[in-house]
Write a protein that holds these residues in place. Structure first.
Motif, PDB file in Angstrom:
ATOM      1  N   ARG A 152     -12.519  -7.159  -8.071  1.00 30.51           N
ATOM      2  CA  ARG A 152     -12.648  -7.057  -6.607  1.00 30.51           C
ATOM      3  C   ARG A 152     -14.110  -6.925  -6.203  1.00 30.51           C
ATOM      4  O   ARG A 152     -14.542  -7.469  -5.189  1.00 30.51           O
ATOM      5  CB  ARG A 152     -11.835  -5.872  -6.074  1.00 30.51           C
ATOM      6  CG  ARG A 152     -10.347  -6.177  -5.953  1.00 30.51           C
ATOM      7  CD  ARG A 152      -9.591  -5.149  -5.159  1.00 30.51           C
ATOM      8  NE  ARG A 152      -9.439  -3.898  -5.873  1.00 30.51           N
ATOM      9  CZ  ARG A 152      -9.986  -2.754  -5.526  1.00 30.51           C
ATOM     10  NH1 ARG A 152     -10.767  -2.703  -4.457  1.00 30.51           N
ATOM     11  NH2 ARG A 152      -9.795  -1.658  -6.217  1.00 30.51           N
ATOM     12  N   ARG A 153     -14.894  -6.208  -6.981  1.00 33.26           N
ATOM     13  CA  ARG A 153     -16.326  -6.079  -6.698  1.00 33.26           C
ATOM     14  C   ARG A 153     -17.044  -7.414  -6.813  1.00 33.26           C
ATOM     15  O   ARG A 153     -17.904  -7.751  -6.016  1.00 33.26           O
ATOM     16  CB  ARG A 153     -16.955  -5.059  -7.660  1.00 33.26           C
ATOM     17  CG  ARG A 153     -16.661  -3.617  -7.294  1.00 33.26           C
ATOM     18  CD  ARG A 153     -17.313  -2.688  -8.291  1.00 33.26           C
ATOM     19  NE  ARG A 153     -17.028  -1.282  -7.974  1.00 33.26           N
ATOM     20  CZ  ARG A 153     -17.390  -0.252  -8.749  1.00 33.26           C
ATOM     21  NH1 ARG A 153     -18.003  -0.498  -9.915  1.00 33.26           N
ATOM     22  NH2 ARG A 153     -17.110   0.969  -8.388  1.00 33.26           N
ATOM     23  N   SER A 201      -2.633  -6.714   2.840  1.00 37.65           N
ATOM     24  CA  SER A 201      -4.066  -7.000   2.947  1.00 37.65           C
ATOM     25  C   SER A 201      -4.720  -6.218   4.077  1.00 37.65           C
ATOM     26  O   SER A 201      -5.810  -5.672   3.918  1.00 37.65           O
ATOM     27  CB  SER A 201      -4.286  -8.509   3.159  1.00 37.65           C
ATOM     28  OG  SER A 201      -3.800  -9.239   2.062  1.00 37.65           O
ATOM     29  N   ASN A 202      -4.043  -6.167   5.231  1.00 35.69           N
ATOM     30  CA  ASN A 202      -4.594  -5.448   6.378  1.00 35.69           C
ATOM     31  C   ASN A 202      -3.466  -5.129   7.360  1.00 35.69           C
ATOM     32  O   ASN A 202      -3.119  -5.965   8.193  1.00 35.69           O
ATOM     33  CB  ASN A 202      -5.686  -6.286   7.064  1.00 35.69           C
ATOM     34  CG  ASN A 202      -6.478  -5.475   8.071  1.00 35.69           C
ATOM     35  OD1 ASN A 202      -5.940  -4.635   8.776  1.00 35.69           O
ATOM     36  ND2 ASN A 202      -7.780  -5.735   8.135  1.00 35.69           N
ATOM     37  N   ARG A 247       0.806  -1.239   0.000  1.00 33.01           N
ATOM     38  CA  ARG A 247       0.000   0.000   0.000  1.00 33.01           C
ATOM     39  C   ARG A 247       0.831   1.277   0.000  1.00 33.01           C
ATOM     40  O   ARG A 247       0.442   2.287   0.574  1.00 33.01           O
ATOM     41  CB  ARG A 247      -0.978   0.016   1.189  1.00 33.01           C
ATOM     42  CG  ARG A 247      -1.903  -1.177   1.242  1.00 33.01           C
ATOM     43  CD  ARG A 247      -2.952  -0.974   2.317  1.00 33.01           C
ATOM     44  NE  ARG A 247      -3.862  -2.118   2.379  1.00 33.01           N
ATOM     45  CZ  ARG A 247      -4.998  -2.133   3.079  1.00 33.01           C
ATOM     46  NH1 ARG A 247      -5.350  -1.070   3.787  1.00 33.01           N
ATOM     47  NH2 ARG A 247      -5.762  -3.198   3.092  1.00 33.01           N
ATOM     48  N   SER A 264      -2.976  -5.016  -7.279  1.00 33.52           N
ATOM     49  CA  SER A 264      -4.185  -4.280  -6.898  1.00 33.52           C
ATOM     50  C   SER A 264      -3.829  -2.956  -6.258  1.00 33.52           C
ATOM     51  O   SER A 264      -2.927  -2.875  -5.416  1.00 33.52           O
ATOM     52  CB  SER A 264      -5.023  -5.106  -5.923  1.00 33.52           C
ATOM     53  OG  SER A 264      -6.122  -4.348  -5.444  1.00 33.52           O
ATOM     54  N   ALA A 265      -4.543  -1.906  -6.651  1.00 32.61           N
ATOM     55  CA  ALA A 265      -4.330  -0.585  -6.065  1.00 32.61           C
ATOM     56  C   ALA A 265      -4.703  -0.567  -4.586  1.00 32.61           C
ATOM     57  O   ALA A 265      -4.237   0.292  -3.836  1.00 32.61           O
ATOM     58  CB  ALA A 265      -5.157   0.457  -6.822  1.00 32.61           C
ATOM     59  N   ALA A 266      -5.518  -1.536  -4.167  1.00 33.47           N
ATOM     60  CA  ALA A 266      -5.939  -1.616  -2.762  1.00 33.47           C
ATOM     61  C   ALA A 266      -4.916  -2.337  -1.897  1.00 33.47           C
ATOM     62  O   ALA A 266      -5.046  -2.385  -0.675  1.00 33.47           O
ATOM     63  CB  ALA A 266      -7.289  -2.318  -2.664  1.00 33.47           C
ATOM     64  N   GLY A 267      -3.871  -2.909  -2.525  1.00 34.98           N
ATOM     65  CA  GLY A 267      -2.839  -3.610  -1.784  1.00 34.98           C
ATOM     66  C   GLY A 267      -3.174  -5.066  -1.526  1.00 34.98           C
ATOM     67  O   GLY A 267      -4.321  -5.493  -1.651  1.00 34.98           O
ATOM     68  N   ASP A 291      -9.197  -4.438 -12.434  1.00 32.34           N
ATOM     69  CA  ASP A 291      -8.902  -4.714 -11.019  1.00 32.34           C
ATOM     70  C   ASP A 291     -10.108  -4.381 -10.148  1.00 32.34           C
ATOM     71  O   ASP A 291     -10.519  -5.173  -9.293  1.00 32.34           O
ATOM     72  CB  ASP A 291      -7.685  -3.907 -10.574  1.00 32.34           C
ATOM     73  CG  ASP A 291      -7.515  -3.903  -9.061  1.00 32.34           C
ATOM     74  OD1 ASP A 291      -7.522  -4.993  -8.466  1.00 32.34           O
ATOM     75  OD2 ASP A 291      -7.380  -2.813  -8.478  1.00 32.34           O
ATOM     76  N   VAL A 292     -10.690  -3.211 -10.369  1.00 26.87           N
ATOM     77  CA  VAL A 292     -11.849  -2.769  -9.566  1.00 26.87           C
ATOM     78  C   VAL A 292     -13.030  -3.704  -9.772  1.00 26.87           C
ATOM     79  O   VAL A 292     -13.704  -4.106  -8.810  1.00 26.87           O
ATOM     80  CB  VAL A 292     -12.234  -1.319  -9.935  1.00 26.87           C
ATOM     81  CG1 VAL A 292     -13.535  -0.926  -9.250  1.00 26.87           C
ATOM     82  CG2 VAL A 292     -11.117  -0.357  -9.534  1.00 26.87           C
TER      83      VAL A 292
END
Length: 390
Positions: free
Chosen positions: A386-387, A269-270, A69, A332-335, A382-383
């Motif tokens: 993920r959705r 991830s978190n 991230r 992924s841009a979300a990491g 990617d978006v």
């Protein structure tokens, strides 16, 4: 019909992993048709892979940075600066076997400083690396201000960007050692795939049916064999390709088979959950940025060796090309999501687009727009995936 149905299900469930390979295949076939086969010639494929080398190396590093991230904008000019340092050292008579490790160590040091600023001081990565972008840009200008270009007259060093592995012999006009390496690569792939399948079955994981598994083995082996044959038909496998394969092998092993690799993806991830589970987020951040600096040094070496000189413009837009390659390759841009092999394939996709459009005589302005469109499509993909999983 059952095999066809299973193939559709496999592609559907693994679309994120397979999408980039399908896109690359379509792009290559399209350019091959549009250029009357010139695109898929042995010489062009060899040049394409060599030209993608320094970006592919950067893409592997920046992929891991994005996974946790963060972002690194300094890597382009850091690569250019370290490449210039290598050229200056060689010009002053320092042996190549000292220059290369020294440049890689300087890269680790530079990356570690960035990692310290981000992990310990708490400066946002965007700001810290933007500062690095400016510093390394100035550093390149400083070390090359006298001559503007520092020529490298060292055959061993220049071979890293332009040389090829030696040939044992020629068999039907083909580079024998390259064919042997290709055959060994196929053998290692088959053994690895069978081993992974057995492990999954052992622990009751879902696997594809045996006929589908055999089809996968044959298909991938055929692709490896075909590209080996193409390269063997020119000058064989280049040292740049060897270096890319070594980087991919090492980083793929680290990210998939080691505790550090699992920690990197856990942090991405978190970060909060990773911290609570006992993972040192700051250490992982420090490690990833240090690794990024080392790969920037390697990228600078490859670029300088290919150009056989260090210039004031070296490193310009490298970071954007590497980031684009990472996103096209599935990070992924979300990491938390991304693969080493994907980053390299992403770099090859972007290099393929540029190479194919150059062969067709497409202007530089449309090239930028098309590459930007491909990047946008990769992020949209990617978006959407993920959705769907959510």
């Amino acid at each position: 019909m059952n095999l066809l149905k299973e193939a559709k299900q496999v592609i559907k469930h693994n679309i994120r992993d397979y999408g980039m390979y399908i896109a690359l295949l379509i792009i290559m076939v399209t350019f091959s048709i549009l250029t009357d086969g010139l695109f898929m010639s042995s010489r062009n494929i060899s040049n394409l892979l060599d030209s993608a080398g320094y970006i592919a190396v950067l893409a592997v590093g920046v992929m891991l940075v994005i996974v946790i991230r963060h972002i690194d904008l300094s890597i382009g000019f850091l690569a250019g600066f370290l490449g210039a340092i290598a050229a200056i050292l060689l010009l002053n008579g320092v042996p190549v076997y000292i220059v290369i490790p020294l440049v890689l160590l300087l890269g680790i040091l530079a990356g570690s400083i960035t990692g310290f600023l981000v992990a310990k001081v708490g400066i946002p990565a965007f700001v810290a690396t933007l500062a690095g972008w400016l510093i390394y840009r100035g550093a390149i200008l400083l070390v090359t201000e006298k001559s503007g270009t520092v020529n490298v007259d060292n055959d061993a060093f220049n071979a890293l960007g332009n040389g090829y592995i030696p040939s044992i012999a020629q068999v039907g006009g083909l580079h024998l050692l390259s064919l042997i390496i290709g055959a060994l690569s196929i053998l290692l792939y088959v053994i690895s795939a069978i081993h992974n399948r057995k492990n999954k079955i052992k622990y009751n994981f879902e696997v594809v049916t045996k006929p589908m598994f055999i089809i996968q083995l044959v298909f991938v082996s055929a692709i490896i064999g075909y590209f080996t044959w193409l390269l063997a038909g020119y000058n064989g496998i280049s040292w740049t390709v060897v270096i890319i394969l070594l980087v991919v092998t090492i980083y793929h092993f680290v990210t998939t088979k080691t505790v550090i690799g699992r920690h990197i993806y856990a942090v991405g991830s978190n970060p909060e959950a990773a911290h609570l589970s006992g993972i040192s987020v700051s250490k992982i951040t420090f490690l990833v940025f240090g690794s990024m600096g080392m790969l920037a040094g390697l990228s600078g070496i490859l670029f300088t060796a290919r150009l056989q000189a260090a210039t004031t413009t070296a490193g310009t837009l490298f970071e954007l090309d590497a980031i684009a390659a990472a996103f096209v390759g599935g990070v992924s841009a979300a990491g938390g999501v991304g693969k080493v092999t994907g980053a390299v394939i992403g770099a090859i996709v972007m290099a393929t687009l540029t190479n194919g459009m150059n062969l067709m005589g497409v202007g530089i302005a449309p090239q930028y727009m098309i590459r930007g469109g491909v990047l946008a499509l990769a992020v949209i993909f990617d978006v959407m995936t993920r959705r769907q999983r959510a």
